[in-house]
Design a protein around this motif. Structure first.
Motif, short mmCIF file in Angstrom:
data_model
loop_
_atom_site.label_atom_id
_atom_site.label_comp_id
_atom_site.label_asym_id
_atom_site.label_seq_id
_atom_site.Cartn_x
_atom_site.Cartn_y
_atom_site.Cartn_z
N SER A 53 0.82 -1.22 0.00
CA SER A 53 0.00 0.00 0.00
C SER A 53 0.85 1.26 0.00
O SER A 53 0.43 2.30 -0.52
CB SER A 53 -0.94 0.01 1.21
OG SER A 53 -0.24 0.29 2.41
N ALA A 64 -5.69 -1.97 -0.42
CA ALA A 64 -4.53 -2.72 0.06
C ALA A 64 -4.45 -2.68 1.58
O ALA A 64 -4.14 -3.69 2.24
CB ALA A 64 -3.24 -2.16 -0.56
N THR A 107 -7.76 -4.77 -4.73
CA THR A 107 -6.44 -4.14 -4.70
C THR A 107 -5.75 -4.24 -6.06
O THR A 107 -5.22 -3.26 -6.59
CB THR A 107 -5.56 -4.79 -3.62
OG1 THR A 107 -6.16 -4.60 -2.34
CG2 THR A 107 -4.16 -4.17 -3.61
N ALA A 248 -1.33 -8.31 -3.86
CA ALA A 248 -0.75 -7.01 -3.52
C ALA A 248 0.51 -6.75 -4.32
O ALA A 248 0.75 -5.63 -4.80
CB ALA A 248 -0.45 -6.95 -2.02
#
Length: 403
Positions: A53, A64, A107, A248
Motif C-alpha cells: 500500500s 490494500a 487491490t 498485492a
C-alpha cells in the motif's frame, strides 16, 4: 531507514495475534486455528499487503490497507473464538476468510484504474462477497455439543436454509471470476505496455479464485480420507495468505512501468501457482492414510518443491521474454485541439490499449470510449475513407507530439 507507520502498526498487531494464538496452543488447544504455521503466514500476508500500500497510487492504497486489516481481523477472530469458545465468536471466525478474497481482487484491479471512482464490476464483487460473508455468518453454526473450535470437516457444521446458503456460495464463486475475466479480456485485446499492465492486474485478481480452487481440491482429497482436516485447513490458511500477498505484489507491479514489471509478475504468478501445487502435493504426502515414514515424506516434499518451483521459475523467465512489450511513449500534456480526457484516451490508445483496456483504466464504459475516439478522429480530421486505419493515424499524431 525508518519503517512507515502503517507497516509498523500492522507488524506489531500481527505479532501480537500470533503470540496470542501460540499461547492458546500451549494452553492445550491443538486445532488448526492455533497452528503457528497458519498464524505466521496470515500475519506475513498482512505485512506484505500494507507494504504494498505504501508503493501504490491513491486509488489502490485503500483496498490494500483494508486487505491487511482483514487478514489481521481473521487472526483476531481466531483468537477470540478459541479463547472464548463462544458460538458467536466461532461464527464470526468461520466467515472472516471471505473479505480477504474480495479485497485482494479489489487491490489488484485498482492498480490500473486512473480514477478514484470504483468501477461497477468492483462494486458488484464487493457487494456479492459481503452478502456471502454475512449469509455465512447468519446461516452457519457449530454442531452441538460445541467444544473448542471445530475443524473444517463438514460434519462439524450445520447450515440453516441450505438452499439459500448454496445460492450465496455459487454467487460468490461466480463473482470472483468477474474481474479476472474482464481485465483478462482488456489485456488480450490490447497491445504493448497497456497489455502488460492490464495482464498483471488480471493475474493479481486471479489469485482469489485460485485459492478457492485450492480449498476445493483439499476438500475433495479430504472426503475419502486422503487429507486430515487439521492439516488441510492449515494449508488453506497458508494459501489464503500467499494469495493476498501475490495480489498485492501484482498491484504494485501493475502500477509501475508495465514493461519493466512483466518479467517479475510472470515469474511471481508461475511460482505462486507452483507453490500451491507443492502445498497440495505435500499435504497429500503427509496424509495419515499413506502411512509414509517422516523421512520419506520430507524427501518427497523437497523433490516436489525443487521440481515445481524451479521449473516454474525457468518457464516463467522464458514466457516473460516473449511477452515483454515495447517501451511506452512519453505522455505530453495535451494534444492541441483535444480536451484533457480526449488526450488521455488517445494516449492510452497509442500505448496499445483496446477500447476495453481504455475503459478498464479510466473506469468508463466502452461506449463512452468509442464516443471519445470518434470526437478525437473528427478533431484531428481523420476520415474513415482515408486508406489508413484511423487508430493508426491518431497514434502517429500522438507520437509526433511526444518526440
Amino acid at each position: 531507514m525508518s519503517v512507515p507507520r502503517p507497516v509498523a502498526l500492522v507488524g506489531l498487531a500481527g505479532a501480537a495475534a500470533v503470540l496470542c494464538l501460540v499461547q492458546l496452543r500451549l494452553d492445550g488447544d491443538h486445532g488448526f486455528a492455533t497452528d503457528p504455521v497458519g498464524a505466521v503466514a496470515l500475519a506475513a500476508g498482512a505485512v506484505a499487503a500494507v507494504v504494498a500500500s505504501t508503493r501504490l497510487p491513491g486509488p489502490a492504497q485503500r483496498p490494500a490497507r483494508w486487505l491487511a486489516a482483514s487478514l489481521l481481523a481473521y487472526l483476531g477472530a481466531a483468537a477470540w473464538a478459541v479463547g472464548s469458545g463462544d458460538a458467536v465468536a466461532v461464527a464470526v471466525w468461520t466467515s472472516a476468510w471471505i473479505p480477504p478474497l474480495a479485497l485482494a481482487q479489489l487491490t489488484a484491479a485498482a492498480a490500473v484504474r486512473r480514477s478514484g471512482t470504483p468501477a461497477w464490476d468492483a462494486r458488484l464483487v464487493a457487494a456479492v462477497l459481503t452478502a456471502a460473508a454475512v449469509g455465512n455468518l447468519l446461516l452457519t453454526s457449530a454442531t452441538e455439543p460445541f467444544t473448542g473450535v471445530p475443524t473444517i470437516a463438514p460434519e462439524a457444521w450445520r447450515t440453516a436454509l441450505a438452499p439459500l446458503g448454496d445460492l450465496l456460495t455459487t454467487a460468490a464463486a461466480l463473482a470472483l471470476l468477474l474481474l479476472p475475466v474482464r481485465l483478462g479480456r482488456a489485456a488480450a485485446t490490447s497491445a504493448g505496455p497497456a497489455r502488460a499492465g492490464l495482464g498483471i492486474a488480471a493475474a493479481g485478481t486471479a489469485t482469489a479464485p485460485l485459492v478457492v480452487l485450492f480449498c476445493l481440491l483439499l476438500a475433495v482429497a479430504r472426503d475419502p480420507g486422503a487429507v486430515e482436516p487439521e492439516l488441510g485447513s492449515v494449508a488453506f490458511l497458508v494459501a489464503l495468505a500467499g494469495g493476498a500477498a501475490c495480489a498485492a505484489g501484482c498491484a504494485v507491479l501493475a502500477a509501475r512501468d508495465a514493461a519493466d514489471a512483466v518479467p517479475a509478475v510472470v515469474r511471481t504468478t508461475t511460482v505462486t501457482a507452483a507453490v500451491l501445487l507443492v502445498l497440495a502435493g505435500g499435504t497429500l504426502l503427509a496424509a495419515p492414510t499413506l502411512q509414509l515414514p517422516p523421512a520419506l515424506t520430507v524427501v518427497g516434499v523437497v523433490v516436489l518443491a525443487v521440481a515445481g518451483v524451479g521449473g516454474a521459475w525457468l518457464a516463467g523467465g522464458r514466457l516473460a521474454s516473449a511477452l515483454v512489450p515495447a517501451a511506452a511513449p512519453a505522455a505530453p500534456t495535451r494534444v492541441p485541439g483535444l480536451t484533457a480526457r480526449e488526450s488521455e484516451v488517445l494516449g492510452l490508445l497509442a500505448a496499445g490499449a483496446s477500447n476495453a483496456g481504455i475503459a478498464a483504466q479510466l473506469v468508463i464504459s466502452e461506449r463512452t470510449v468509442d464516443a471519445h475516439l470518434r470526437s478525437v478522429f473528427t478533431k484531428l480530421d481523420l476520415r474513415p475513407d482515408g486508406g489508413t486505419n484511423r487508430r493508426v493515424q491518431a497514434t502517429r499524431i500522438w507520437l509526433q507530439h511526444t518526440s
